[in-house]
Every structure is written in structure tokens, then in C-alpha cells.
Enzyme design. Structure first.
Site, PDB file in Angstrom:
ATOM      1  N   GLY A   1      21.607   0.943 -22.346  1.00  0.00           N
ATOM      2  CA  GLY A   1      21.484   2.286 -21.868  1.00  0.00           C
ATOM      3  C   GLY A   1      20.489   3.104 -22.989  1.00  0.00           C
ATOM      4  O   GLY A   1      19.633   3.692 -22.408  1.00  0.00           O
ATOM      5  N   THR A   2      20.874   2.975 -24.156  1.00  0.00           N
ATOM      6  CA  THR A   2      19.843   3.831 -25.050  1.00  0.00           C
ATOM      7  C   THR A   2      18.438   3.552 -24.928  1.00  0.00           C
ATOM      8  O   THR A   2      17.546   4.687 -24.765  1.00  0.00           O
ATOM      9  CB  THR A   2      20.531   3.569 -26.749  1.00  0.00           C
ATOM     10  OG1 THR A   2      21.634   3.802 -26.666  1.00  0.00           O
ATOM     11  CG2 THR A   2      19.720   4.274 -27.688  1.00  0.00           C
TER      12      THR A   2
ATOM     13  N   ASN B   1      29.457  11.696 -20.153  1.00  0.00           N
ATOM     14  CA  ASN B   1      30.380  10.741 -20.511  1.00  0.00           C
ATOM     15  C   ASN B   1      31.675  11.312 -21.353  1.00  0.00           C
ATOM     16  O   ASN B   1      32.675  10.592 -21.534  1.00  0.00           O
ATOM     17  CB  ASN B   1      29.568   9.880 -21.510  1.00  0.00           C
ATOM     18  CG  ASN B   1      28.455  10.659 -22.726  1.00  0.00           C
ATOM     19  OD1 ASN B   1      27.907  11.589 -22.164  1.00  0.00           O
ATOM     20  ND2 ASN B   1      28.824  10.384 -23.887  1.00  0.00           N
TER      21      ASN B   1
ATOM     22  N   GLN C   1      27.227   6.368 -16.821  1.00  0.00           N
ATOM     23  CA  GLN C   1      28.848   6.495 -16.457  1.00  0.00           C
ATOM     24  C   GLN C   1      28.869   6.503 -15.077  1.00  0.00           C
ATOM     25  O   GLN C   1      29.776   6.063 -14.605  1.00  0.00           O
ATOM     26  CB  GLN C   1      29.082   7.718 -17.235  1.00  0.00           C
ATOM     27  CG  GLN C   1      29.114   7.733 -18.624  1.00  0.00           C
ATOM     28  CD  GLN C   1      30.374   6.957 -19.287  1.00  0.00           C
ATOM     29  OE1 GLN C   1      31.250   6.669 -18.726  1.00  0.00           O
ATOM     30  NE2 GLN C   1      30.072   6.806 -20.523  1.00  0.00           N
TER      31      GLN C   1
ATOM     32  N   SER D   1      23.682   0.493 -17.941  1.00  0.00           N
ATOM     33  CA  SER D   1      24.057  -0.262 -19.330  1.00  0.00           C
ATOM     34  C   SER D   1      25.151  -1.065 -18.744  1.00  0.00           C
ATOM     35  O   SER D   1      26.284  -0.833 -18.103  1.00  0.00           O
ATOM     36  CB  SER D   1      24.599   0.566 -20.377  1.00  0.00           C
ATOM     37  OG  SER D   1      25.296  -0.205 -21.285  1.00  0.00           O
ATOM     38  N   GLY D   2      25.221  -2.407 -19.072  1.00  0.00           N
ATOM     39  CA  GLY D   2      25.983  -3.422 -18.584  1.00  0.00           C
ATOM     40  C   GLY D   2      27.383  -3.164 -19.223  1.00  0.00           C
ATOM     41  O   GLY D   2      28.410  -3.381 -18.331  1.00  0.00           O
ATOM     42  N   HIS D   3      27.601  -2.865 -20.372  1.00  0.00           N
ATOM     43  CA  HIS D   3      28.766  -2.877 -20.729  1.00  0.00           C
ATOM     44  C   HIS D   3      29.626  -1.500 -20.543  1.00  0.00           C
ATOM     45  O   HIS D   3      31.062  -1.584 -20.663  1.00  0.00           O
ATOM     46  CB  HIS D   3      28.995  -2.931 -22.387  1.00  0.00           C
ATOM     47  CG  HIS D   3      28.665  -1.639 -23.287  1.00  0.00           C
ATOM     48  ND1 HIS D   3      29.476  -0.801 -23.705  1.00  0.00           N
ATOM     49  CD2 HIS D   3      27.462  -1.280 -23.311  1.00  0.00           C
ATOM     50  CE1 HIS D   3      28.983   0.138 -24.399  1.00  0.00           C
ATOM     51  NE2 HIS D   3      27.513   0.091 -24.310  1.00  0.00           N
TER      52      HIS D   3
ATOM     53  N   THR E   1      11.582 -12.298 -24.876  1.00  0.00           N
ATOM     54  CA  THR E   1      12.430 -13.512 -24.242  1.00  0.00           C
ATOM     55  C   THR E   1      13.574 -12.536 -23.487  1.00  0.00           C
ATOM     56  O   THR E   1      14.726 -12.182 -24.078  1.00  0.00           O
ATOM     57  CB  THR E   1      12.816 -14.562 -24.755  1.00  0.00           C
ATOM     58  OG1 THR E   1      11.737 -15.095 -25.330  1.00  0.00           O
ATOM     59  CG2 THR E   1      13.622 -15.625 -24.001  1.00  0.00           C
TER      60      THR E   1
ATOM     61  N   CYS F   1      30.177   7.969 -30.301  1.00  0.00           N
ATOM     62  CA  CYS F   1      28.856   8.019 -31.154  1.00  0.00           C
ATOM     63  C   CYS F   1      29.191   9.220 -32.196  1.00  0.00           C
ATOM     64  O   CYS F   1      28.653   9.179 -33.045  1.00  0.00           O
ATOM     65  CB  CYS F   1      27.677   8.147 -30.578  1.00  0.00           C
ATOM     66  SG  CYS F   1      27.747   7.262 -28.847  1.00  0.00           S
TER      67      CYS F   1
HETATM   68  C1  LIG Z   1      27.060   4.641 -23.265  1.00  0.00           C
HETATM   69  C2  LIG Z   1      26.159   5.533 -22.802  1.00  0.00           C
HETATM   70  C3  LIG Z   1      24.674   5.335 -23.273  1.00  0.00           C
HETATM   71  C4  LIG Z   1      24.296   4.572 -24.253  1.00  0.00           C
HETATM   72  O1  LIG Z   1      24.299   3.066 -23.539  1.00  0.00           O
HETATM   73  P1  LIG Z   1      24.305   1.625 -24.480  1.00  0.00           P
HETATM   74  O2  LIG Z   1      24.086   0.663 -23.605  1.00  0.00           O
HETATM   75  O3  LIG Z   1      25.632   1.871 -25.266  1.00  0.00           O
HETATM   76  O4  LIG Z   1      23.101   1.756 -25.209  1.00  0.00           O
HETATM   77  C5  LIG Z   1      23.770   6.256 -22.582  1.00  0.00           C
HETATM   78  N1  LIG Z   1      24.063   7.482 -22.010  1.00  0.00           N
HETATM   79  C6  LIG Z   1      25.447   7.369 -21.402  1.00  0.00           C
HETATM   80  C7  LIG Z   1      25.657   8.593 -20.654  1.00  0.00           C
HETATM   81  C8  LIG Z   1      26.436   6.799 -21.900  1.00  0.00           C
HETATM   82  O5  LIG Z   1      27.789   6.713 -21.694  1.00  0.00           O
END
Ligand SMILES: *Cc1c(COP(=O)(O)O)cnc(C)c1O
Length: 399
Positions: A69-70, A150, A178, A198-200, A236, A324
Site C-alpha cells: 500500500g505504501t 485506519n 482499509q 494492500s494484500g496483508h 520481476t 506506524c
Molecule cells: C496499512 C496501510 C497502508 C500501508 O500499506 P502497506 O502495505 O503496509 O505498505 C496505507 N494506507 C492505509 C490506510 C493503511 O491502513
């Protein structure tokens, strides 16, 4: 252990892990190569892209995989700023964005002469559409407003923001890290030009994300090198990550209605118990327009950090702000933006549920929170003064 920190990260779904496994040691070919096992990797990437595009109502070629996501947030802002510098240098965002957006804006301001408007939010964390529209100038190239916050879970009026952006011919990016997988999102209906995910955060793997870029949006490549991701993001591909992400996105979409209904019920039950059973307790974020899994509360006369440590000893994983920002002593920028005084912001707790959270987990957690808050207040001189009638409770008088 009771895991209530799903806004920080989620457990990778066993079905996701199972789908990923063959792409480590069996189909390990580089998708850019021409032999047969490389073809398997290439097919897997296409499938992942299709699964994600389908959830968003996007075209497959509009999904660009990133390392999270970052990176997607950085890309959207930096590359749009560069590509549209002929039109202007003005970006509109909000005070409650994730640091991936805020720190990127500061970087563009300091080093490249960007002019950034940081919109205020109201006490529930919602931006004002009038202020947004008033902030637009002929130099405005981009509006970047997060879909859902978030920390406090507030969901923004994204459809209305998209309409304003379209009316003024300004690009609209949303950090949906989110929201994606928790809230239905259709990029066409909402007039979204770019979207980060973001996947996680959706029971997928870590280190994989995507930026949706609407066809026709001029945007520069972010990582230079090979021709991957239509020459816009070299390197890759993270094949197992993409496979897992695709499966996670599909699972999230397929189970969304059922999961969110259950989460909303538990969320509101938890909020109700905390507010009625713990004195001087306040809910942060919008009461209804909030993520199905988000509970964020402040308790007066205590320190959130001490509460977290004692919850951890009771086997409960929670957060006081975002992962963070914890570790720093400053209160969260989001809680300050909704107008919380420092001493209230410092006593905040975020609990984010998952589809696996049970009512017993909620009851156990609320009981522990009550017990710990009482214990911590018992050690607070301020609370003693309050009990003796020498000072008032800010939460009781103001909220
Ligand atoms: C977690 C988060 C991110 C960052 O995503 P990562 O995959 O951990 O780099 C960015 N924006 C929001 C709103 C998030 O909750």
C-alpha cells in the site's frame, strides 16, 4: 490469544497460503521467460489481476502490482505530480491520511514546490465537501482522500468526492487499503481514477499491493528497469504474492455481506458495552459511517500505552493508534484532527475485529478493559481529584 488488531495486519487465510505454495518451488519460472514453467507463472499473474479487477469493476490492464500500500500511495502522488506539472502543482488531501500519503506530500512540498491543501475533518472524522470544492483552483491536479481511516474507521463520502473531482476535471486518488475487501467498491460508479490497496490487510500476504490506474490517466513509471507491469513498474513480479492476493480479494468479495453483517453486530455490541460500563469513555469516529470491524475509544485519566501492555499480558492484541505511530510519544495526528485534547487522545484504544472474532472474545476483552482501566485510574492523581470533585471530566462535560 485474542487478536483484535486487524487494521495493522491480518492472518493470511489458509486457502491463500495453499494457493501460493506451488509458486515457490514448483512453478518458480520467471514470468518473462519463454519456457513452459514460466508460462505457468505468467498465467497465475493474469488470473490474480483478473480476480482483483473483477472486485473493483475495473479492466485487468488497469491493475498495477506494487510491493504494498505504501508504494502504491507514493506512486500515485509522485507520478501524477510529475505527469501533470504542465497543468499545475496543487494537490488536495486531508489531515487524517496515512503517513504513506502525508509524508509523500511533505516530500513533494519540500523538494519539488508542490502546494498541498490539507483538509480539516469534523469531530467524526468526515471532510467537508464544500471546503473540498472551494479548495480547487485551476492549478489543482489531484485530490487524494482516503476511503476509510485506519485508526478511527470513518468512511468518507467517496461518491460525492468523485463527482466533485469529475466536475472540475481533477484526478481523484483514494487510499482504499482499509476499505478494499470490507466495503463494496466500484471504480466507475465512484469516479475513482486511482486507488491503492494492500494484500496483508485483507487476509492476503505481506509485501504485495496494487495501484488501480484508470485508462487514460497520464502517469509515469515509478520503478525503472524491465518491461513488467506494462513498463510502468519494473522488477520481476512477486508471483506467489499476486496469486495469494487474487485469492484473498475474491474470498473477501464472496464473503463480504456475511462477514460485515456479523462484524457490525459485534462491533456495536462492544461499543455499547464499553460506553455503558466504563465511565468517561468516548467513541472516536463516525457512529454509523465506519468500517464494520473498527472500534476506537478514549478513556479519560489513563495512558493508552499502559492499557495496551496490560491487555497484552492478558493475551489481547490491540493498538493505541496505528502501528506506524506507536513507539512515538506524540498523540495520533488523526485523533488530534478530530479535535481530541492531548490528554484524551493519549488514553485511546483501537480494537479491530475479524470474521473469526467471537462474541466470547468481545466479552472477555471488555471485561479485561474494564478491570485494567479501573486499576490504572486507581493510580492516577488526576482521577483522585476528579473523584474528590476537584476537577471535572472532559469527556463527561464536552461529549
Ligand atoms: C496499512 C496501510 C497502508 C500501508 O500499506 P502497506 O502495505 O503496509 O505498505 C496505507 N494506507 C492505509 C490506510 C493503511 O491502513
Amino acid at each position: 490469544m485474542i487478536y483484535l488488531d486487524n487494521a495493522a495486519t491480518t492472518k493470511t487465510d489458509p486457502k491463500v497460503v495453499e494457493a501460493m505454495l506451488p509458486y515457490f518451488s514448483e512453478f518458480y519460472g520467471n514470468p518473462s521467460s519463454i519456457y513452459k514453467i514460466a508460462g505457468e507463472s505468467k498465467k497465475a499473474i493474469t488470473k490474480g489481476r483478473e480476480q482483483i479487477a473483477q472486485v473493483l469493476g475495473a479492466k485487468t490492464e488497469e491493475i498495477y502490482f506494487t510491493a504494498g500500500g505504501t508504494e502504491a500511495d507514493n506512486w500515485a502522488l509522485k507520478a501524477a505530480f510529475e505527469a501533470y506539472k504542465g497543468k499545475g502543482n496543487h494537490i488536495i488531501t486531508t489531515k487524517i491520511e496515512h503517513h504513506a500519503i502525508l509524508h509523500t506530500c511533505e516530500y513533494l512540498e519540500k523538494n519539488y514546490g508542490a502546494r498541498i491543501t490539507y483538509l480539516d475533518v469534523d469531530a467524526d472524522g468526515v471532510i467537508s465537501l464544500e471546503e473540498l470544492e472551494k479548495a480547487i483552483t485551476p492549478e489543482t491536479i489531484l485530490i487524494s482522500v482516503m476511503f476509510a481511516n485506519n485508526e478511527i474507521g470513518t468512511i468518507q463520502p467517496v461518491k460525492a468526492i468523485g463527482e466533485i473531482a469529475k466536475k472540475h476535471g481533477v484526478l481523484f486518488h483514494t487510499d482504499a487499503v482499509q476499505a478494499f475487501g470490507q466495503v463494496p467498491i466500484n471504480v466507475d460508479e465512484l469516479n475513482i481514477d486511482m486507488l491503492s490497496s494492500s494484500g496483508h490487510k485483507i487476509n492476503g500476504p505481506k509485501g504485495i499491493g496494487f495501484l488501480y490506474i484508470r485508462k487514460g490517466v497520464k502517469i509515469r513509471s515509478f520503478v525503472h528497469g524491465g518491461a513488467q507491469e506494462r513498463k510502468r513498474r519494473a522488477g520481476t513480479e512477486n508471483v506467489p504474492g499476486i496469486v495469494g492476493y487474487g485469492v484473498a480479494a475474491q474470498l473477501a468479495a464472496d464473503t463480504m455481506a456475511e462477514c460485515t453483517a456479523k462484524e457490525i453486530e459485534l462491533r456495536d455490541y462492544m461499543i455499547g458495552r464499553l460506553k455503558s460500563e466504563v465511565p468517561s469513555c468516548k467513541l472516536n469516529g463516525h457512529p454509523e459511517k465506519r468500517l464494520p470491524n473498527n472500534v476506537n475509544v478514549s478513556f479519560e485519566f489513563i495512558e493508552g500505552e499502559s492499557l495496551l501492555i496490560m491487555l497484552d499480558m492478558a493475551g489481547i492484541c490491540a493498538s493505541s493508534g496505528s502501528a506506524c505511530t506507536s513507539g512515538s510519544l506524540d498523540p495520533s495526528h488523526v485523533l488530534l484532527a478530530i479535535g481530541l485534547p492531548h490528554e484524551i487522545a493519549h488514553g485511546s484504544l483501537r480494537l479491530t475485529l475479524s470474521a473469526e472474532t467471537a462474541k466470547e472474545d468481545i466479552d472477555f476483552t471488555v471485561d479485561k478493559v474494564k478491570e485494567i482501566v479501573e486499576k490504572l485510574r486507581g493510580m492516577s492523581p488526576l482521577y483522585e481529584d476528579y473523584k474528590a470533585g476537584k476537577t471535572k471530566s472532559i469527556i463527561e462535560t464536552r461529549y
